[in-house]
Enzyme design. Structure first.
Site, PDB file in Angstrom:
ATOM      1  N   LYS A 143       3.361   1.817  12.173  1.00 15.62           N
ATOM      2  CA  LYS A 143       4.837   2.012  11.902  1.00 15.62           C
ATOM      3  C   LYS A 143       5.601   2.995  11.144  1.00 15.62           C
ATOM      4  O   LYS A 143       6.452   3.401  11.023  1.00 15.62           O
ATOM      5  CB  LYS A 143       4.603   0.586  10.823  1.00 15.62           C
ATOM      6  CG  LYS A 143       4.225  -0.654  11.279  1.00 15.62           C
ATOM      7  CD  LYS A 143       5.317  -1.399  10.427  1.00 15.62           C
ATOM      8  CE  LYS A 143       4.674  -1.801   9.338  1.00 15.62           C
ATOM      9  NZ  LYS A 143       3.127  -1.576   8.973  1.00 15.62           N
ATOM     10  N   LYS A 162       0.908  -1.188   0.017  1.00 18.89           N
ATOM     11  CA  LYS A 162      -0.008   0.051  -0.204  1.00 18.89           C
ATOM     12  C   LYS A 162       0.970   1.116   0.451  1.00 18.89           C
ATOM     13  O   LYS A 162       1.046   2.462  -0.607  1.00 18.89           O
ATOM     14  CB  LYS A 162      -0.918   0.208   1.084  1.00 18.89           C
ATOM     15  CG  LYS A 162      -1.590  -0.798   1.248  1.00 18.89           C
ATOM     16  CD  LYS A 162      -2.466  -0.461   2.637  1.00 18.89           C
ATOM     17  CE  LYS A 162      -2.029  -1.355   3.600  1.00 18.89           C
ATOM     18  NZ  LYS A 162      -1.476  -2.248   4.085  1.00 18.89           N
TER      19      LYS A 162
END
Lengths: 476, 284, 440
Positions: free
Chosen positions: B40, B14
């Site tokens: 993240k 993505k």
């Protein structure tokens, strides 16, 4: 001993200096002892409860609405304020809802609330649970409006999501969504904004009565007191006014600024009408833009004449004295600072004691405003203020206060009667209805009466009973 | 202003797709902001020259530790402009295993909204790159009112990635019924099994009631750019892959279609759909 | 007819589990409560503080004041730091209570408490009691459970002894007087109270609780689980379990008789009953309470189960009212069964609502149209416009300030109730509106 020689003082400087320290994050430790003010949810709830025929629909377990509704709705409003028992609704979220989401239940609750209570407005208030699981209260509100008669709005008011200030600021901003484009502008009409004269613990109708009376004498009409017992209809028409004026700068400023920015409605920025100068400013700040200067001047002249003896007494008694002003729950920080200004006006030297840095942080916009208007008193913070446990803290600050007061020449203590310094005590608590209002001209008269009482009776014995109750018997 | 959200199975690419669309749009003169919505916080890495930018929640935390609050955060603290002019934001979030990442996304996006980030930078397109799956309410925040209304799913030909995409489509279906959010298309980020992917992904797209937007091949050029921390249109502007991303960016720009998806409700049906195409490809 | 309010849109009487847990924890003396919660929840702890009649000179409450940061990133570290802050307090136990926020994001308060235990010299007792876990009564059960499981130890049984469970799950605003009456009765019967769960209870009593021969549950709303645990784990015998609490002549007599029989002290119990009944009758004869004029007036009882269930008999027998509505704030099957038995015995068929909320109360009052209501200040306002002449405010919240504790249990309890009724009766007849002005 001079104040600066005392080892129990942790800050001694001007309000400006304290504000700077707080802004640098130096004085807001996340300590237990930093007092815990209400969470965002409470102040949101307070504002919403100040509107008539509204159902606050709490999207959470039963604990959140209950504390506030117990205090705000049931006990306070019904018993003391003449407000009828109005409903509080709660989705009473349980573990299953927390895991699987509570949006469906919320939608049902809105429909039920509408059916049961026929309100003009339903406000969904999210709290910790719904805020964390991420229930989209705004979308539910929008969807629910298709099914019900009332307007439905949603407020993200989870307690951990903000402080005291963000709660009422967000609530006031939300209310703006109800305001419709004006069909007409009503001449010489204003909104009083920032009050929560409905079911709330913190405001006192005597003050509102006084300023309303003054405004009427000047010829100013009031559309609504937002949100002090106003109706949804009044809020709808809130844009028909010529001007907004704040009831309390602290709570009002956000709505005033936002309505000015979004709707172009001018906003009279003034502090609280404590003392002659502030009252004049407050009244003229409204009268001038409305073209009622002459009328306001006349009212001020007449009222001032009426309380001339009080003004003379205040001036005569306070001249050259040190006014030690303590911030406590009643009268509260902004009122105490307004009082500092009044004391200075009467020739006293104000020293503000123990305004918690946390309070400064929460009330930053209004404190900065006061600084701009020249209110910058000397401030002393003592160690006891940061002590763990309210008893230990209050006992220690009492001892410190007694010491500090004795280090000033001609001190007069302004605070409440729960303190026992060896000087006259002006009991400014708002919980004694005998001496309300504090706002406006009648306020000056009352404050003068309180001062007179303190000066003339300073030699009478204080209550060892209440002192022992507050601070224990070992402190003498 | 156009706001799009990109969802898909974890590790499907993505961030690569989002970043390369951002870079291609930027190249075409569009003012882009990419918002990473994953604890993240590495969504914008290849836009920021291989670096990790400070995350909103990190800044917020820092302010709180200094006794300040959300009011003390300014846009300059949280929005980073790449040399080529792309605005990057990373929501950030807790360390794995503690706290609440969903609430983190919610909070970070609210801060962005409160600070009027899109208005301030006159953003034409905002791209939200969202964590692998819509696990809780917070991860649906990017597609709530005021945020993205066009949703793209990224998948490959792997069954589990299609399964994940279908699950996300179910969340989209639920949310789309309520507002003006909808599914705008499926992008295939190939895992190398081109034949299968070209067969199954369009059929899946059709089943969901949306369009198959682009096929991004598995390519060493893209991998190399990734490694260098650069977008394909910048690092390999002449490559075929760059042309694909430019094409994808243009399609995204032109696409205004939003549908309420019709996801597969039962697992066996999805398996059957997949199996049919698998057999077809094997037969060829 | 029995009704239950729906739970989607509730106007609740009863607070959440955190509140009940705090009420229970604050009943342990020389302890402090630390709410691992945003600061708003701490107001529930403050409420519990006054519920347990705590003295602020002795008891301190702490709160981690969770903000966005601790919700997103977890608040275990802050909890650990706050536990260390409690070191400056002179306490024997620290109860750590978790609210909704930290429980949803998964803070492990039990693990934090275990980690911190070696660093402090007070006992740390975690109670997981997020608001969404249930009502205030569930919270009391959760807290009692945590206390019993962590503190109660096997002890040799002390003959003629009891422990008392959930005295604080009682909506009498001064329930401590009910507890005091029970303790006095027990001492006159020669029965030792080993532990009270909880009110001003030393920590050591909690460890000794299983030494009791019997357990007396002082609430119909909470404590069932604790009684069952004590019985199952330590063989402590439940006493008076099938009886309504001792409010009114019959209830008091049954309750005292049962205890007298159990502890071989029948003559003492009989004397207490005889003296008590005589005292009440003679006092009434001297003062002539107006309560005697309500003969068969339709009445509503809106209260918790603890006060509400025994009141049914008091209202019917002593006051000769006719209960037409019984609305209980809590909903538990044991209490419902008890109520049903009482209604059957008395031959009453009022409308019954279990787990009522303010809305359901209002609707029930509208439907039943009682002329007197036993309830709280809430019912006073909820009956506006319904032509209810008398609202006897006997359960929390009440308008009248009480500085002295007044019990409803036992014989003085009857007089206290009659006094409430009398004052309301006088207020009803006080009128300044119909007066002409005197010539002062």
């Amino acid at each position: 001993m001079e104040p600066d020689e005392r080892d129990d003082i942790v800050f001694h400087g001007t309000l400006q200096q304290l504000v700077e320290k707080v802004e640098r994050g130096e004085m807001v430790p996340k300590l237990q002892a930093s007092h815990a003010p209400m969470c965002k949810f409470f102040t949101s709830f307070y504002v919403i409860s100040g509107i008539r025929h509204v159902v606050p629909l709490v999207h959470g377990p039963t604990g959140c609405p209950l504390w506030v509704s117990d205090i705000v709705r049931t006990r306070e409003c019904c018993e003391f304020r003449g407000v009828p028992l109005e409903p509080t609704a709660c989705t009473s979220l349980d573990e299953t809802n927390v895991i699987y989401g509570g949006e469906g239940k919320l939608l049902e609750a809105v429909k039920e609330a509408d059916e049961r209570y026929h309100p003009d407005l339903i406000v969904i208030l999210s709290c910790c649970c719904s805020g964390i699981i991420g229930d989209d209260v705004e979308s539910v509100a929008r969807e629910a409006e298709k099914f019900v008669h009332a307007r439905v709005l949603a407020l993200r008011s989870e307690g951990f999501g903000g402080d005291f200030r963000s709660g009422y600021e967000d609530a006031f901003e939300l209310i703006m969504d109800l305001m419709e484009p004006p069909k007409t502008i009503r001449k010489r009409t204003i909104n009083l904004i920032g009050a929560r004269m409905g079911p709330s613990l913190t405001e006192f109708s005597d003050d509102l009565d006084e300023i309303t009376k003054l405004l009427h004498e000047v010829g100013v009409k009031i559309n609504a007191v937002i949100a002090g017992g106003c109706t949804v209809e009044e809020i709808r028409r809130a844009r028909e006014v010529e001007l907004n004026a704040s009831w309390c700068y602290d709570w009002g400023q956000k709505l005033g600024d936002a309505m000015e920015a979004r709707f172009g409605i001018p906003y009279s920025r003034t502090g609280q009408p404590y003392g002659l100068k502030a009252t004049e400013e407050w009244l003229m700040g409204i009268a001038r833009p409305l073209g009622l200067e002459k009328e306001a001047e006349r009212v001020i002249r007449e009222e001032t004449e009426r309380i001339r003896p009080d003004l003379d007494y205040l001036q005569r008694t306070l001249e050259g004295k040190t006014a030690i002003i303590e911030i406590s729950e009643f009268p509260g920080p902004i009122r105490a600072l307004s009082l500092a200004r009044m004391a200075e006006e009467c020739g006293a030297h104000p020293v503000v004691i123990n305004v918690h840095p946390y309070t400064i942080k929460e009330r930053m916009p209004s404190i900065k405003f006061l600084l701009e208007t020249g209110v910058n008193p000397e401030v002393i913070l003592t160690k006891g203020l940061f002590r763990l446990g309210s008893f230990r803290s209050s006992r220690e600050t009492e001892r410190e206060l007694e010491g500090i007061v004795s280090s000033f020449d001609d001190p007069i203590f302004f605070g409440n009667a729960a303190r026992y310094p060896g000087c006259p005590v002006v009991n400014l608590t708002l919980l004694n209805p005998v001496y309300l209002p504090h706002y406006g001209f009648r306020g000056i008269h009352n404050i003068a009466a309180l001062l007179r009482q303190a000066m003339e009776n300073q030699r009478l014995p204080r209550s060892t009973l209440f002192r022992g109750m507050l601070y224990g018997n070992e402190t003498s | 202003m156009k706001q799009i959200a990109i969802y898909g199975k974890g590790g499907i690419g993505k961030s690569t797709i989002a970043s390369n669309i951002s870079a291609a749009l930027n190249e075409q003169g569009v003012n882009v902001m990419q918002v990473g919505c994953d604890p993240k916080r590495d969504s914008t890495r290849i836009l920021a020259g291989g670096h990790l930018i400070p995350a909103v929640l990190e800044i917020y935390r820092d302010k709180l530790r200094h006794g300040q609050d959300a009011h003390a955060i300014s846009l300059e603290d949280i929005v980073f402009k790449t040399p080529s002019g792309i605005y990057c934001v990373e929501a950030g979030g807790p360390e794995p295993g503690i706290g609440c990442a969903g609430r983190g996304v919610l909070t970070a996006l609210q801060i962005l909204k409160d600070l009027k980030a899109f208005e301030t930078y006159a953003i034409d397109v905002a791209i939200y790159d969202v964590l692998g799956d819509v696990v809780c309410g917070g991860f649906a925040m990017p597609i709530r009112e005021g945020f993205a209304s066009e949703i793209y799913l990224v998948c490959s030909g792997g069954f589990m990635s299609i399964y994940a995409a279908n699950n996300i489509a179910r969340a989209v279906q639920r949310l789309a019924r309520r507002g003006d959010t909808g599914l705008s298309g499926i992008i295939c980020n190939s895992n190398g099994d081109d034949a299968l992917e070209r067969a199954v992904v369009p059929v899946f797209a059709q089943r969901l009631g949306t369009s198959f937007v682009e096929f991004v091949p598995r390519s060493s050029v893209i991998q190399a750019c990734e490694l260098e921390g650069r977008a394909v249109v910048e690092h390999a502007p002449q490559s075929d892959e760059a042309a694909i991303f430019r094409d994808l960016a243009r399609k995204v720009m032109e696409n205004d279609v939003k549908v309420i998806p019709t996801p597969v409700e039962e697992l066996p049906e999805l398996e059957e759909l997949y199996r049919k195409n698998l057999v077809k490809v094997e037969a060829v | 007819m029995r009704t239950m309010p729906t739970d989607a849109c509730l106007d609740p009487y009863v607070r959440c589990a955190l509140s009940g847990a705090a009420q229970t924890a604050l009943g342990v003396s020389d302890s402090a409560v630390l709410a691992h919660a945003p600061q708003g929840c701490n107001y529930l702890v403050d409420g519990a503080f006054s519920w347990q009649d705590c003295d602020y000179a002795q008891t301190t409450t702490l709160c981690t004041k969770l903000c966005e940061d601790e919700i997103v990133h977890g608040g275990e570290e802050l909890l650990a730091r706050t536990i260390l802050e409690a070191k400056e307090l002179d306490i024997s136990a620290l109860f750590v209570l978790s609210a909704c926020g930290p429980e949803i994001v998964g803070d492990d308060i039990v693990a934090v408490c275990e980690d911190m235990q070696p660093k402090v010299d007070f006992k740390i007792i975690p109670i997981e009691c997020a608001g969404f876990r249930g009502s205030q009564y569930d919270g009391i059960d959760l807290a009692l459970d945590a206390m019993l499981r962590t503190l109660a130890e096997t002890r040799p049984t002390i003959p003629n002894s009891v422990c008392l469970v959930a005295p604080h799950a009682n909506a009498n605003p001064t329930w401590m007087a009910d507890l005091a009456w029970v303790k006095d009765v027990l001492s006159r019967l020669g029965v030792q109270v080993v532990a009270t769960l909880t009110h001003a209870t030393p920590l050591s009593d909690l460890a000794d609780v299983a030494a009791a021969e019997g357990v007396l549950q002082l609430s119909h709303d909470a404590g069932y689980r604790a009684v069952a645990y004590l019985a199952d784990t330590f063989g402590v015998e439940p006493l008076c379990a099938e009886l309504p609490l001792p409010i009114g002549m019959t209830n008091a007599r049954r309750w005292l008789t049962s205890l007298g029989e159990r502890f071989d002290a029948e003559p003492i119990a009989e004397n207490m009953i005889a003296d008590g009944e005589r005292m009440v009758t003679e006092t009434c004869r001297r003062r002539w309470p107006m309560a005697r004029f309500f003969y068969r007036t339709p009445a509503a009882i809106v209260a918790d189960a603890t006060i509400g269930i025994p009141l049914v008999r008091f209202a019917t027998e002593e006051m000769e009212l006719t209960p037409a509505l019984v609305a209980l704030r809590s909903a538990n099957l044991d209490a419902e069964r008890l109520l049903e038995r009482e209604l059957n015995e008395l031959g009453l068929a009022p409308q019954v609502v279990c787990g009522t909320d303010v809305y359901t109360t209002r609707r029930s009052l509208e439907a039943v149209r009682p002329r007197v209501v036993f309830g709280s200040t809430i019912e006073r306002h909820a009956s506006e416009g319904l032509d209810v002449p008398y609202i006897f405010e006997v359960v929390r919240p009440v308008r009248q300030f009480r500085l002295l504790n007044r019990e409803y249990f036992g014989y003085r309890g009857i007089l206290n109730l009659l006094e409430c009724i009398q004052n309301e009766w006088s207020d009803r007849w006080r009128s300044t509106q119909r007066r002409y002005a005197a010539r002062w």
